[in-house]
Design a protein around this motif. Structure first.
Motif, PDB file in Angstrom:
ATOM      1  N   LEU A 165       0.833  -1.208   0.000  1.00  0.00           N
ATOM      2  CA  LEU A 165       0.000   0.000   0.000  1.00  0.00           C
ATOM      3  C   LEU A 165       0.865   1.254   0.000  1.00  0.00           C
ATOM      4  CD1 LEU A 165      -3.107  -0.395   2.356  1.00  0.00           C
ATOM      5  CD2 LEU A 165      -3.053   0.390  -0.011  1.00  0.00           C
ATOM      6  N   ASP A 220      -5.743   7.710  -2.538  1.00  0.00           N
ATOM      7  CA  ASP A 220      -6.068   6.603  -1.642  1.00  0.00           C
ATOM      8  C   ASP A 220      -6.912   5.523  -2.317  1.00  0.00           C
ATOM      9  OD1 ASP A 220      -4.679   7.917   0.259  1.00  0.00           O
ATOM     10  OD2 ASP A 220      -6.406   8.461   1.506  1.00  0.00           O
ATOM     11  N   LEU A 267      -5.641   1.689  -3.185  1.00  0.00           N
ATOM     12  CA  LEU A 267      -6.292   0.494  -2.636  1.00  0.00           C
ATOM     13  C   LEU A 267      -6.610  -0.518  -3.737  1.00  0.00           C
ATOM     14  CD1 LEU A 267      -8.710   2.090  -0.016  1.00  0.00           C
ATOM     15  CD2 LEU A 267      -6.964   0.362   0.444  1.00  0.00           C
ATOM     16  N   ARG A 268      -7.142  -0.008  -4.829  1.00  0.00           N
ATOM     17  CA  ARG A 268      -7.498  -0.873  -5.939  1.00  0.00           C
ATOM     18  C   ARG A 268      -6.267  -1.584  -6.517  1.00  0.00           C
ATOM     19  NH1 ARG A 268     -12.077  -1.644  -8.549  1.00  0.00           N
ATOM     20  NH2 ARG A 268     -13.645  -0.531  -7.380  1.00  0.00           N
ATOM     21  N   TYR A 269      -5.200  -0.817  -6.696  1.00  0.00           N
ATOM     22  CA  TYR A 269      -3.981  -1.422  -7.252  1.00  0.00           C
ATOM     23  C   TYR A 269      -3.361  -2.399  -6.263  1.00  0.00           C
ATOM     24  CZ  TYR A 269      -3.883   0.994 -11.661  1.00  0.00           C
ATOM     25  OH  TYR A 269      -4.196   1.408 -12.938  1.00  0.00           O
ATOM     26  N   TYR A 270      -3.401  -2.068  -4.987  1.00  0.00           N
ATOM     27  CA  TYR A 270      -2.923  -3.015  -3.974  1.00  0.00           C
ATOM     28  C   TYR A 270      -3.661  -4.344  -4.095  1.00  0.00           C
ATOM     29  CZ  TYR A 270      -3.766  -5.619   0.261  1.00  0.00           C
ATOM     30  OH  TYR A 270      -3.970  -6.646   1.126  1.00  0.00           O
ATOM     31  N   ALA A 271      -4.988  -4.270  -4.190  1.00  0.00           N
ATOM     32  CA  ALA A 271      -5.796  -5.492  -4.213  1.00  0.00           C
ATOM     33  C   ALA A 271      -5.545  -6.297  -5.483  1.00  0.00           C
ATOM     34  CB  ALA A 271      -7.279  -5.143  -4.075  1.00  0.00           C
ATOM     35  N   THR A 272      -5.461  -5.597  -6.608  1.00  0.00           N
ATOM     36  CA  THR A 272      -5.214  -6.296  -7.872  1.00  0.00           C
ATOM     37  C   THR A 272      -3.830  -6.934  -7.865  1.00  0.00           C
ATOM     38  OG1 THR A 272      -6.620  -4.679  -8.999  1.00  0.00           O
ATOM     39  CG2 THR A 272      -5.193  -6.038 -10.373  1.00  0.00           C
TER      40      THR A 272
END
Lengths: 229, 229
Positions: free
Chosen positions: B132, B142, B146-151
């Motif tokens: 993150l 933010d 978050l989206r890129y972290y999850a992907t």
DNA sequence: ACCTGAACACCGTTCAAGT
DNA sequence: ACCTGAACACCGTTCAAGT
């Protein structure tokens, strides 16, 4: 292709034995997988579902792996059939990903294995043709289309497989609606984990399906941009 | 943290019983997984490796899932340690992916489960914080970070898990160097599968590792581009 | 108080014995 | 010629019996 009619069976048998053949076994396996999405399908449970001795399966499949491959190729065929209705390379690639995830999650006992087996069946080949063709239609050169095909399918297959597998390990316990990727980080220490502590609410809002589709969109955006260059 | 010295053990016992504790059990589990990368680790094999009764494990872990979680958190810790040496958000995210894949593939019995379990351990939290934080450093807001972290993490975990799992199902058979994603499509019918027939050579050349790193690069390129906009 | 190991309810798979 | 089901070598897990 095969005519599945069994109307010619003589009426002498009160409880018609279902004339075991590979397609019927695959049918039964999928019925079991869909009925209980928290358990693997065992050869024994397959036997009782078929009303036959469990070991009868071994006359039609060399081993369980061969059965798994046949079941996965059938599921791939179901996916292909639904995908054909979609038009436009981008809509098709996005829709195919969505549908494959849905089908695998509907049959976790087999869907959990989709990333580790090559079916070697006709439906697999058809899927590869579709994906490669669509990345070519998008405008990529051969080399790049191959790369995007491989990245796309590895992401779709491994994500779907993991998602299905999580339903199996969860078993009965665990609320069925729970997503797997994000744990609850609400009490993370703000000193040691400042970013997590600040953003933990946003984390808990993400759904697995949205994350999956975000990944697909990023990949397709990237393909489109590269094709235009 | 814990002092692992056992030098204070009295010499009365000829074959020093290793004072079972959770860390020692995790050590033994990883030893077994690394020694035979084609087999799962059973509680029984763990018992013999420890020189203790198999069921002794149950005094330190509620069940096998708890042991798996502890082992995975240890592996995650090893990954974190190696990743800390890397500098720059992009090099770290790329390196972390590479190292995680390598570590999971080195211990397939557990690596194959990394996408289906949340360890809930400290090392997991540290990894989330790192990822993150790096996507924030990249310049994303933010929501997008978050989206890129999850992907990113779903891709890295599910790909690595599938890769490790394929070593398990392959068993002894199958040349060890073989990649899993691409089957041999050299005799695909050019009429029904024109694109596959034309490109099958390029397909067979792709290596799993390259495909994995391509996916990571596409994701990181995308993050960088979006951050600059 | 602690640990062992027999036992239970499962697996996938084989093969002698039946019809 | 075909099929069954007993049996083998495994699982994870529990718990009464030992020390």
């Amino acid at each position: 292709v095969a005519n599945k009619s069994v109307s010619t069976v003589s009426g002498t048998q009160t409880r018609p034995r279902p004339q075991l053949d590979p397609e019927l076994i695959v049918d039964a396996a999928l019925r079991l997988a869909a009925r209980d999405r928290t358990s693997p399908v065992s050869i024994r449970s397959l036997g009782t579902e078929l009303g036959a001795d469990p070991t009868a399966v071994y006359r039609h499949f060399a081993d369980k792996d061969a059965l798994v491959r046949a079941v996965l190729d059938r599921l791939l065929g179901d996916v292909n059939e639904r995908v054909e209705a979609l038009g436009g390379w981008r809509e098709r690639l996005r829709g195919a990903a969505e549908i494959l995830l849905e089908v695998m999650v509907a049959h976790p006992a087999f869907g959990s294995l989709v990333a580790t087996f090559t079916t070697g069946g006709a439906n697999e080949l058809a899927a590869v043709e579709m994906i490669l063709g669509d990345f070519k239609t998008c405008g990529l050169d051969d080399q790049t289309a191959l790369r995007y095909y491989a990245t796309y399918s590895s992401f779709v297959l491994s994500f779907s497989s993991a998602q299905a597998a999580s339903l199996l390990v969860a078993g009965d316990k665990g609320s069925p609606g729970t997503d797997i990727w994000v744990a609850d980080y609400s009490e993370a220490d703000p000193l040691r984990f400042p970013t997590v502590a600040r953003l933990h609410e946003g984390l808990s809002v993400l759904s697995d399906r949205d994350v999956f589709l975000s990944g697909i969109d990023i990949l397709l955006d990237s393909a489109q941009t590269r094709a235009q260059a």
